[in-house]
Scaffold this motif. Structure first.
Motif, PDB file in Angstrom:
ATOM      1  N   MET A 143     -91.592 -47.934 -37.442  1.00 35.82           N
ATOM      2  CA  MET A 143     -90.570 -47.674 -38.450  1.00 35.82           C
ATOM      3  C   MET A 143     -91.195 -46.971 -39.641  1.00 35.82           C
ATOM      4  SD  MET A 143     -87.978 -50.416 -40.074  1.00 35.82           S
ATOM      5  CE  MET A 143     -86.951 -49.989 -41.417  1.00 35.82           C
ATOM      6  N   PHE A 144     -90.439 -46.154 -40.267  1.00 38.23           N
ATOM      7  CA  PHE A 144     -90.921 -45.341 -41.374  1.00 38.23           C
ATOM      8  C   PHE A 144     -91.360 -46.179 -42.577  1.00 38.23           C
ATOM      9  CE2 PHE A 144     -89.745 -43.031 -45.296  1.00 38.23           C
ATOM     10  CZ  PHE A 144     -90.789 -42.129 -45.270  1.00 38.23           C
ATOM     11  N   ILE A 145     -90.461 -46.961 -43.123  1.00 36.75           N
ATOM     12  CA  ILE A 145     -90.822 -47.805 -44.264  1.00 36.75           C
ATOM     13  C   ILE A 145     -91.132 -49.190 -43.722  1.00 36.75           C
ATOM     14  CG2 ILE A 145     -90.045 -48.812 -46.447  1.00 36.75           C
ATOM     15  CD1 ILE A 145     -88.298 -46.322 -46.802  1.00 36.75           C
ATOM     16  N   THR A 146     -92.402 -49.519 -43.717  1.00 35.76           N
ATOM     17  CA  THR A 146     -92.865 -50.770 -43.138  1.00 35.76           C
ATOM     18  C   THR A 146     -92.649 -51.944 -44.092  1.00 35.76           C
ATOM     19  OG1 THR A 146     -95.088 -50.496 -44.038  1.00 35.76           O
ATOM     20  CG2 THR A 146     -94.655 -49.538 -41.845  1.00 35.76           C
ATOM     21  N   ARG A 147     -92.810 -53.131 -43.578  1.00 32.34           N
ATOM     22  CA  ARG A 147     -92.729 -54.325 -44.410  1.00 32.34           C
ATOM     23  C   ARG A 147     -93.818 -54.284 -45.481  1.00 32.34           C
ATOM     24  NH1 ARG A 147     -93.397 -59.697 -41.356  1.00 32.34           N
ATOM     25  NH2 ARG A 147     -91.560 -58.875 -40.350  1.00 32.34           N
ATOM     26  N   GLU A 148     -94.980 -53.757 -45.119  1.00 33.64           N
ATOM     27  CA  GLU A 148     -96.071 -53.656 -46.081  1.00 33.64           C
ATOM     28  C   GLU A 148     -95.691 -52.739 -47.246  1.00 33.64           C
ATOM     29  OE1 GLU A 148    -100.897 -52.896 -46.081  1.00 33.64           O
ATOM     30  OE2 GLU A 148     -99.734 -52.286 -44.340  1.00 33.64           O
ATOM     31  N   CYS A 149     -95.014 -51.649 -46.971  1.00 35.52           N
ATOM     32  CA  CYS A 149     -94.533 -50.757 -48.035  1.00 35.52           C
ATOM     33  C   CYS A 149     -93.522 -51.481 -48.929  1.00 35.52           C
ATOM     34  CB  CYS A 149     -93.888 -49.511 -47.438  1.00 35.52           C
ATOM     35  SG  CYS A 149     -95.033 -48.322 -46.724  1.00 35.52           S
ATOM     36  N   ASP A 150     -92.598 -52.190 -48.308  1.00 33.08           N
ATOM     37  CA  ASP A 150     -91.594 -52.943 -49.059  1.00 33.08           C
ATOM     38  C   ASP A 150     -92.260 -53.993 -49.948  1.00 33.08           C
ATOM     39  OD1 ASP A 150     -88.975 -53.996 -49.769  1.00 33.08           O
ATOM     40  OD2 ASP A 150     -89.435 -55.648 -48.412  1.00 33.08           O
ATOM     41  N   TYR A 151     -93.209 -54.720 -49.400  1.00 30.96           N
ATOM     42  CA  TYR A 151     -93.894 -55.755 -50.170  1.00 30.96           C
ATOM     43  C   TYR A 151     -94.719 -55.150 -51.303  1.00 30.96           C
ATOM     44  CZ  TYR A 151     -92.725 -59.489 -46.833  1.00 30.96           C
ATOM     45  OH  TYR A 151     -92.070 -60.407 -46.061  1.00 30.96           O
ATOM     46  N   ALA A 152     -95.266 -53.958 -51.101  1.00 25.93           N
ATOM     47  CA  ALA A 152     -96.033 -53.304 -52.171  1.00 25.93           C
ATOM     48  C   ALA A 152     -95.136 -53.042 -53.375  1.00 25.93           C
ATOM     49  CB  ALA A 152     -96.648 -52.009 -51.660  1.00 25.93           C
ATOM     50  N   ALA A 153     -93.928 -52.590 -53.125  1.00 26.15           N
ATOM     51  CA  ALA A 153     -92.984 -52.374 -54.226  1.00 26.15           C
ATOM     52  C   ALA A 153     -92.653 -53.698 -54.914  1.00 26.15           C
ATOM     53  CB  ALA A 153     -91.715 -51.695 -53.707  1.00 26.15           C
ATOM     54  N   ARG A 154     -92.537 -54.758 -54.135  1.00 26.25           N
ATOM     55  CA  ARG A 154     -92.246 -56.076 -54.709  1.00 26.25           C
ATOM     56  C   ARG A 154     -93.418 -56.594 -55.536  1.00 26.25           C
ATOM     57  NH1 ARG A 154     -90.023 -59.131 -49.519  1.00 26.25           N
ATOM     58  NH2 ARG A 154     -90.407 -60.936 -50.847  1.00 26.25           N
ATOM     59  N   VAL A 155     -94.636 -56.334 -55.095  1.00 28.50           N
ATOM     60  CA  VAL A 155     -95.823 -56.713 -55.865  1.00 28.50           C
ATOM     61  C   VAL A 155     -95.788 -56.018 -57.223  1.00 28.50           C
ATOM     62  CG1 VAL A 155     -98.330 -56.369 -56.021  1.00 28.50           C
ATOM     63  CG2 VAL A 155     -97.343 -57.291 -53.926  1.00 28.50           C
ATOM     64  N   LEU A 156     -95.461 -54.740 -57.215  1.00 30.05           N
ATOM     65  CA  LEU A 156     -95.400 -53.998 -58.474  1.00 30.05           C
ATOM     66  C   LEU A 156     -94.258 -54.475 -59.360  1.00 30.05           C
ATOM     67  CD1 LEU A 156     -96.276 -50.412 -57.252  1.00 30.05           C
ATOM     68  CD2 LEU A 156     -97.766 -52.118 -58.310  1.00 30.05           C
ATOM     69  N   ARG A 157     -93.163 -54.873 -58.757  1.00 30.68           N
ATOM     70  CA  ARG A 157     -92.059 -55.435 -59.533  1.00 30.68           C
ATOM     71  C   ARG A 157     -92.525 -56.691 -60.276  1.00 30.68           C
ATOM     72  NH1 ARG A 157     -86.938 -56.849 -56.164  1.00 30.68           N
ATOM     73  NH2 ARG A 157     -88.376 -58.363 -55.303  1.00 30.68           N
ATOM     74  N   ALA A 158     -93.273 -57.546 -59.590  1.00 29.91           N
ATOM     75  CA  ALA A 158     -93.793 -58.769 -60.218  1.00 29.91           C
ATOM     76  C   ALA A 158     -94.763 -58.434 -61.348  1.00 29.91           C
ATOM     77  CB  ALA A 158     -94.471 -59.651 -59.178  1.00 29.91           C
ATOM     78  N   LEU A 159     -95.644 -57.478 -61.096  1.00 28.95           N
ATOM     79  CA  LEU A 159     -96.645 -57.119 -62.101  1.00 28.95           C
ATOM     80  C   LEU A 159     -96.035 -56.393 -63.299  1.00 28.95           C
ATOM     81  CD1 LEU A 159     -99.592 -55.891 -59.855  1.00 28.95           C
ATOM     82  CD2 LEU A 159     -99.527 -57.968 -61.260  1.00 28.95           C
TER      83      LEU A 159
END
Length: 137
Positions: free
Chosen positions: A1-17
């Motif tokens: 899949m194009f946008i992986t779970r890891e990509c999604d979680y990276a955005a969430r990590v940045l949201r938290a930070l």
């Protein structure tokens, strides 16, 4: 899949930070429901890309190294997955087994997919993370 779970979680990590000056991995995991091993893997890639900064020691953790207005989803996703392609034939160096060889016609599908790939990248670059995480209502 194009946008992986890891990509999604990276955005969430940045949201938290983005809402804090510095967070530990455990705090990030708690805020975003991510497992610690996955968070460490993501943070290592984000740090390598210069998006986050890591701090060692008792009061260590991670912080944003760039502002949310400087970053787009494209920046985040490509830090996690440099081969951000919708299909493998988009990668440089890929040799299509049918494109123009022998009795085969040129691969018109590839040309169409290249246009779609460019459109996807354009969409991922159109807003900065500040606009994505806190859109005006």
């Amino acid at each position: 899949m194009f946008i992986t779970r890891e990509c999604d979680y990276a955005a969430r990590v940045l949201r938290a930070l983005s809402a804090e000056t510095r967070l530990s991995v455990n705090e990030i995991c708690e805020k975003e429901s991510i497992t610690a091993p996955f968070a460490y893997k993501i943070l290592k890639k984000l740090q390598k890309a210069g998006i986050v900064k890591g701090y060692r020691g008792v009061h260590g953790g991670y912080a944003m190294n760039k502002s949310m207005t400087e970053l787009t989803l494209f920046d985040v996703y490509s830090a996690i997955d440099p081969d951000l392609f919708i299909i493998e034939c988009m990668a440089s160096g890929y040799e299509c087994p049918v494109d123009g060889r022998g009795d085969h016609l040129p691969c018109y599908m590839h040309r169409e997919l290249c246009e779609i790939q460019q459109g996807v990248w354009k969409m991922l670059k159109r807003k900065n993370l500040q606009e994505v995480f806190a859109p005006e209502n």
